[in-house]
Design a protein around this motif. Structure first.
Motif: not given
Length: 278
Positions: A56-85
């Motif tokens: 989980p602390q690998s570069a790949f793991g950090e990439g996935v973690r950063s993705l989720y962080t960036n998604v959360l920061l894209s809407d700080v008012v309402q936390r997204p519950k349903v994500l579409l890939m």
């Protein structure tokens, strides 16, 4: 001079995206970062979705973690519950990233559900080494209760609602009141619901889902996916009124990427590698 000419020619002939800068400049949308490509030596034969659990602390793991962080920061008012890939074409990493994200968050104690909405070519269950069986199709067309067909990933605790058997299923049901009700109920039960989908330029099913998701993550395979294909799919996606969180570059060769000197070329390469364990 010859080297410079060759470099310019390669740049002109390069039809794909190489950096976050190009995503913003050509598409005018937010970049969600990049996901490094795992080499066979690094992964030692493991799939990315298995690798992220062990590293989980690998570069790949950090990439996935950063993705989720960036998604959360894209809407700080309402936390997204349903994500579409979503993506324009097949083989851009939707299922891999969906499963990796779900497994990472589930291992941290969050309740996460993956819903395989690709009823034409479902692969999410295969990614988790599960057998095919009843799932979304039966919930929408036969009234089967989700809790009766949801499976659990033993390795992480993530839940999965398989695509099911879609022989008598119409894609229009993805935009039905039954689908809306299903997602509302699932969003109340889980911390996060991740929708895996079919490629936009192949079928129109994903456009229905984009209207129902809180946020859409658009995946683009580094270098390989043509810019025209990405632009066309994004145009169709935004026309539905989808809430686009941004674009994610997948399967990035970080060594090759670093040679171009883009602003994000240092990510997961060079001196920052000491922060990762794999």
């Amino acid at each position: 001079l010859l080297g410079l000419v060759v470099a310019i020619m390669v740049e002109k002939l390069d039809l794909g995206f190489r950096s976050a800068e190009e995503i913003v400049r050509f598409l005018g949308v937010r970049s969600l970062g990049l996901i490094p490509m795992l080499s066979k030596i690094t992964s030692m034969g493991k799939s990315p979705q298995d690798y992220v659990l062990d590293n989980p602390q690998s570069a790949f793991g950090e990439g996935v973690r950063s993705l989720y962080t960036n998604v959360l920061l894209s809407d700080v008012v309402q936390r997204p519950k349903v994500l579409l890939m979503a993506s324009s074409l097949p083989s851009e990493g939707k299922t891999t990233i969906a499963v990796a994200l779900a497994r990472m968050l589930a291992a941290l104690g969050q309740s996460v559900l993956i819903v395989d909405c690709d009823l034409r070519r479902p692969t999410t269950h295969k990614s988790l080494k599960m057998e095919a069986g009843p799932g979304l199709a039966e919930c929408l067309s036969e009234g089967v209760r989700p809790e009766d067909v949801i499976q659990i990933d033993d390795a992480s605790g993530a839940h999965i609602l398989r695509a099911g058997q879609p022989q008598n299923f119409s894609p229009d049901q993805l935009d039905s009141s039954a689908m809306q009700k299903l997602l509302r109920n699932l969003a109340r039960k889980y911390d996060l619901v991740i929708l895996d989908s079919a490629p936009i330029l192949a079928v129109s099913d994903t456009l229905f889902l984009a209207r129902l998701a809180d946020k859409t993550i658009f995946l683009v395979r580094w270098v390989r996916t043509r810019r025209e294909s990405v632009a066309l799919a994004l145009k169709q996606l935004t026309a539905t009124g989808a809430d686009l969180s941004g674009v994610l570059l997948t399967m990035v060769d970080v060594k090759s990427h670093a040679q171009y000197g883009y602003a994000d070329s240092g990510a997961y390469h060079g001196s920052v590698k000491k922060y990762y364990t794999g």
